[in-house]
Design a protein around this motif. Structure first.
Motif, PDB file in Angstrom:
ATOM      1  N   THR A   1     -33.235  -1.080 -29.360  1.00 25.94           N
ATOM      2  CA  THR A   1     -34.576  -1.574 -29.650  1.00 25.94           C
ATOM      3  C   THR A   1     -35.579  -0.902 -28.721  1.00 25.94           C
ATOM      4  OG1 THR A   1     -34.236  -3.454 -28.164  1.00 25.94           O
ATOM      5  CG2 THR A   1     -33.820  -3.819 -30.504  1.00 25.94           C
ATOM      6  N   ILE A   2     -36.777  -0.665 -29.236  1.00 31.22           N
ATOM      7  CA  ILE A   2     -37.854  -0.021 -28.485  1.00 31.22           C
ATOM      8  C   ILE A   2     -39.112  -0.853 -28.678  1.00 31.22           C
ATOM      9  CG2 ILE A   2     -39.220   2.089 -28.172  1.00 31.22           C
ATOM     10  CD1 ILE A   2     -36.921   3.593 -29.609  1.00 31.22           C
ATOM     11  N   PHE A   3     -39.819  -1.139 -27.582  1.00 31.45           N
ATOM     12  CA  PHE A   3     -41.033  -1.933 -27.706  1.00 31.45           C
ATOM     13  C   PHE A   3     -42.138  -1.283 -26.878  1.00 31.45           C
ATOM     14  CE2 PHE A   3     -42.563  -6.630 -27.875  1.00 31.45           C
ATOM     15  CZ  PHE A   3     -43.543  -6.253 -28.786  1.00 31.45           C
ATOM     16  N   LYS A   4     -43.071  -0.663 -27.585  1.00 31.05           N
ATOM     17  CA  LYS A   4     -44.270  -0.100 -26.954  1.00 31.05           C
ATOM     18  C   LYS A   4     -45.477  -0.634 -27.714  1.00 31.05           C
ATOM     19  CE  LYS A   4     -41.935   3.962 -25.066  1.00 31.05           C
ATOM     20  NZ  LYS A   4     -41.858   5.431 -25.030  1.00 31.05           N
ATOM     21  N   GLU A   5     -46.141   0.229 -28.465  1.00 26.35           N
ATOM     22  CA  GLU A   5     -47.246  -0.268 -29.282  1.00 26.35           C
ATOM     23  C   GLU A   5     -46.745  -1.070 -30.483  1.00 26.35           C
ATOM     24  OE1 GLU A   5     -47.015   2.800 -28.190  1.00 26.35           O
ATOM     25  OE2 GLU A   5     -48.688   2.876 -26.756  1.00 26.35           O
ATOM     26  N   TYR A   6     -45.526  -0.809 -30.869  1.00 24.70           N
ATOM     27  CA  TYR A   6     -44.915  -1.528 -31.980  1.00 24.70           C
ATOM     28  C   TYR A   6     -43.444  -1.758 -31.650  1.00 24.70           C
ATOM     29  CZ  TYR A   6     -43.528   3.257 -33.045  1.00 24.70           C
ATOM     30  OH  TYR A   6     -43.034   4.530 -32.959  1.00 24.70           O
ATOM     31  N   TYR A   7     -42.824  -2.640 -32.417  1.00 28.03           N
ATOM     32  CA  TYR A   7     -41.420  -2.981 -32.184  1.00 28.03           C
ATOM     33  C   TYR A   7     -40.555  -2.178 -33.140  1.00 28.03           C
ATOM     34  CZ  TYR A   7     -37.391  -5.948 -31.080  1.00 28.03           C
ATOM     35  OH  TYR A   7     -36.180  -6.414 -30.646  1.00 28.03           O
ATOM     36  N   GLU A   8     -39.554  -1.511 -32.594  1.00 37.03           N
ATOM     37  CA  GLU A   8     -38.672  -0.661 -33.401  1.00 37.03           C
ATOM     38  C   GLU A   8     -37.221  -1.032 -33.117  1.00 37.03           C
ATOM     39  OE1 GLU A   8     -37.575   4.096 -34.076  1.00 37.03           O
ATOM     40  OE2 GLU A   8     -39.332   3.497 -32.890  1.00 37.03           O
ATOM     41  N   ALA A   9     -36.424  -1.135 -34.163  1.00 38.82           N
ATOM     42  CA  ALA A   9     -35.007  -1.468 -34.016  1.00 38.82           C
ATOM     43  C   ALA A   9     -34.147  -0.464 -34.764  1.00 38.82           C
ATOM     44  CB  ALA A   9     -34.724  -2.872 -34.536  1.00 38.82           C
ATOM     45  N   HIS A  10     -33.006  -0.152 -34.191  1.00 40.13           N
ATOM     46  CA  HIS A  10     -32.017   0.723 -34.831  1.00 40.13           C
ATOM     47  C   HIS A  10     -30.720  -0.063 -34.971  1.00 40.13           C
ATOM     48  CE1 HIS A  10     -34.252   4.606 -34.472  1.00 40.13           C
ATOM     49  NE2 HIS A  10     -34.893   3.892 -33.540  1.00 40.13           N
ATOM     50  N   LEU A  11     -30.137  -0.045 -36.167  1.00 41.96           N
ATOM     51  CA  LEU A  11     -28.929  -0.797 -36.469  1.00 41.96           C
ATOM     52  C   LEU A  11     -27.803   0.140 -36.876  1.00 41.96           C
ATOM     53  CD1 LEU A  11     -30.437  -3.719 -38.593  1.00 41.96           C
ATOM     54  CD2 LEU A  11     -30.199  -3.578 -36.118  1.00 41.96           C
TER      55      LEU A  11
END
Length: 690
Positions: A637-647
């Motif tokens: 998971t990445i959280f900067k300006e937006y939330y991003e998830a990789h599954l």
């Protein structure tokens, strides 16, 4: 844990008795203590397993009429208990709980003691390399340490203590001490995972028992194929071998059941059913239940048959040669792995140097499995002190060990006990061992009860369905679709932890749930930890399971989401630790516990996802919420300006919790369309992505 030595049954366990129809079958039992004793058997018209209770006159007697039975093979085992105590089963280490004193006079292999007033827990662990060692209740509620008189110098009693917070590490610490300072072996081994754990499997045992043949096997494979059940390996269990009087007479499959032989059968399986990538077979450590036939065993230095409680066990003096030829034959036939059963039975043999003979069999099996089968072995009936403390195992990767007695589909009382025994036995797992919680049937009143436990067990998941009796929807909650469009299981990477109340609260006698939890870590080194908590109700009345702060769970603000059970879909924001969460300035007061209703003889799973924050926005990835263990799919998971998830997997429903409607949602590197691909609920903060 106990290994009972005070009960003697006639006919003995694993004996074979030939009876005439319309006769009566007589069982006799002697016991040093007063027990309620039952014979569990399929001596019924439909071959359903039921309990037959012994009558006690001077000794225990049981008479069963065979007048109504059809010709065929029938089986039995024994269970026993004292009044107001849980059932114990033969052949397996069995957990026994008590609250104030030692109520059992049977031998105890390991002992955990909780002193409530001091808040301390003590472990008593007898260890030995080439001897027997055990504990037994003494007079005035004391404990006696016992060992083989001729091997006293080789036995030790380890005593360790800790506080209640770290009780689950106590056994691991003691076993590490034994390995390093008594056995003088290094415990710094990097174990590789086992490929079998990645895939869903099928076993023939509870579907067919010993009546398995080629026609029944192929009917099962046809059924799996027509119902799109993503099985990738098959275990041909007990019943495939050529035997006589419970002794193996050949390495080849029974010619009446598999006319073309094992090699032709395996070749046809892999050709006709390309979804089956691996085929395994069952066998007992000493060949079959009563060993090896004398004529067949002459090539391997046949002993005279050993008397074991009225059973004649055919043993050999050269197991190395036998296993070399046996596993070479299996490998040539296309067999990929073996399930090796009955491994603990040597401890009941009345022979000189039985442990050295026992170890010669184990060593021969393991070494030849490494040469011919890449060490792909499921070890069954091996949960005994000698094997666990002195494992003869490959050093390259983890080994699969059956973690409890069998799944008994027709015995309602057995299902909660099955979960409890597995929960307690996870305490004794070392890094080298993976616990196998046994197969189960998907089309069964306790199917979800078992499926939920297998999902967080950290062990293999395999079913034993009767052809065309499947719960496909349930099965697909255990597996996820990969990026290559195939399916494999969503599984925890390690054994779960039993909760404190499960280990010390005596849940099989008191009204409280069985509790387990497991962890999942993202594949990148960013300290993101997820949890899954499971609750199983062992009785008929509704109970509450409580999610609270536990060692190992994320000690932070989290989202708890109920993924299965009566309150499926319930979502609660919890505070399981301090508020210092990756830069968050969350100041609201969240509850520190969450309760969930667990109906009688049902289960519940709750996922735990840590909240991440960036500025005023907070979010958490819940994984695939249509799966039992969907958090296991979270890769990064990445959280900067937006939330991003990789599954790692995909399904119809990935979910997030976000405290405010997001401007952008990114899943696996792709920006999702807000009108088509995701929907956010402003009341709960739950975001569904499709």
């Amino acid at each position: 844990m106990t290994r009972n030595q005070s009960l003697i049954l006639y006919p003995g366990i694993h004996s074979r008795t030939i009876i005439k129809q319309n006769n009566e079958l007589v069982f006799c039992c002697q016991a040093e203590q007063e027990y309620t004793i039952e014979l569990w058997s399929n001596l019924t018209v439909q071959k359903n397993w039921i309990a037959f209770q012994f009558t006690r006159l001077q000794d225990y007697h049981l008479v069963i009429s065979t007048q109504h039975l059809k010709p065929g093979d029938y089986e039995f085992t024994l269970r026993f208990k004292k009044e107001n105590e849980p059932w114990s089963w033969s052949c397996w280490l069995t957990p026994i709980g008590g609250m104030t004193k030692f109520k059992h006079d049977t031998n105890q292999q390991w002992l955990l003691l909780l002193y409530k007033e001091q808040g301390n827990i003590h472990l008593w662990l007898p260890v030995a390399q080439s001897a027997d060692a055990w504990l037994s209740p003494g007079i005035n509620n004391t404990i006696d340490f016992n060992c083989s008189s001729d091997k006293a110098s080789e036995t030790h009693l380890l005593i360790a203590s800790t506080t209640t917070d770290d009780f689950y590490r106590l056994i691991e610490t003691a076993l590490n001490y034994y390995t390093r300072f008594i056995k003088k072996q290094s415990d710094k081994i990097e174990y590789k995972d086992i490929s079998m754990l990645q895939n869903l499997g099928y076993c023939t045992w509870n579907a067919f028992g010993k009546s398995i043949n080629k026609e029944k096997l192929f009917n099962s494979l046809d059924s799996l194929q027509s119902n799109d059940i993503p099985v990738k390996y098959v275990i041909i269990d007990d019943g495939w071998q050529e035997t006589s009087y419970e002794r193996i007479t050949s390495m080849e499959a029974c010619k009446n059941k598999f006319p073309g032989g094992l090699k032709e059968t395996v070749s046809e399986i892999k050709s006709k059913y390309p979804f089956v990538e691996f085929v395994g077979v069952w066998h007992a450590l000493w060949g079959y239940w009563n060993g090896i036939d004398e004529t067949f065993g002459k090539d391997y230095d046949y002993y005279s048959a050993i008397d074991n409680k009225n059973n004649k066990i055919g043993l050999i003096g050269n197991p190395k040669k036998f296993y070399n030829e046996f596993y070479s034959f299996l490998s040539d036939a296309g067999i990929d792995f073996v399930k090796v059963d009955n491994q603990g039975s040597f401890q009941d043999l009345m022979i000189k140097d039985k442990i050295s003979v026992w170890d010669s069999y184990r060593k021969a099996m393991v070494e030849n499995a490494e040469e011919f089968l890449q060490s792909h072995v499921v070890h069954s009936m091996a949960l005994t002190p000698h094997i666990l403390l002195n494992p003869i195992l490959p050093q390259s990767h983890k080994s699969i060990f059956r973690n409890s007695d069998d799944f008994f589909p027709n015995e309602d009382e057995s299902h909660s006990w099955h979960i409890y025994a597995n929960a307690i036995n996870t305490l004794w797992k070392t890094p080298a061992l993976v616990g196998d919680w046994d197969m189960f049937q998907s089309h069964h009143s306790f199917a979800e009860y078992h499926a939920a436990s297998r999902a967080i067990s950290g062990g293999p998941i395999y079913i034993t369905d009767i052809p065309n009796e499947h719960n496909t929807k349930l099965i697909y909650r255990l597996v996820g679709q990969t990026r290559h469009c195939g399916y494999n299981v969503l599984l925890s990477k390690q054994s779960p932890h039993a909760t404190f109340d499960t280990v010390f609260g005596n849940p099989m006698e008191k009204e409280c749930v069985l509790g387990l939890y497991n962890l999942h870590r993202e594949k990148v080194d960013n300290e993101m930890v997820y949890g899954v908590c499971g609750f199983w109700n062992p009785g008929p009345r509704d109970l509450l399971g409580v999610v609270a702060r536990s060692k190992g769970l994320p000690m932070t603000q989290v989202i708890a989401y109920v993924v299965s059970g009566e309150e499926k879909g319930k979502l609660v924001r919890l505070n399981l630790g301090n508020n210092d969460v990756r830069g968050t300035d969350i100041t609201d007061k969240s509850p520190c516990v969450m309760s969930v209703r667990v109906k009688g003889f049902e289960s519940c799973l709750v996922s735990i996802s840590a909240i991440q924050s960036f500025g005023s926005i907070s979010a958490a990835c819940l994984g695939l919420i249509d799966k039992f263990n969907g958090i296991a799919s979270i890769s990064r998971t990445i959280f900067k300006e937006y939330y991003e998830a990789h599954l790692t997997h995909r399904s119809s429903c990935c979910a997030f919790w976000i405290n405010t409607k997001p401007n952008q949602v990114v899943l696996d590197g792709q920006v999702l369309d807000p009108g088509r691909d995701w929907k956010w609920d402003n009341r709960t903060g739950l975001l569904h992505a499709h």
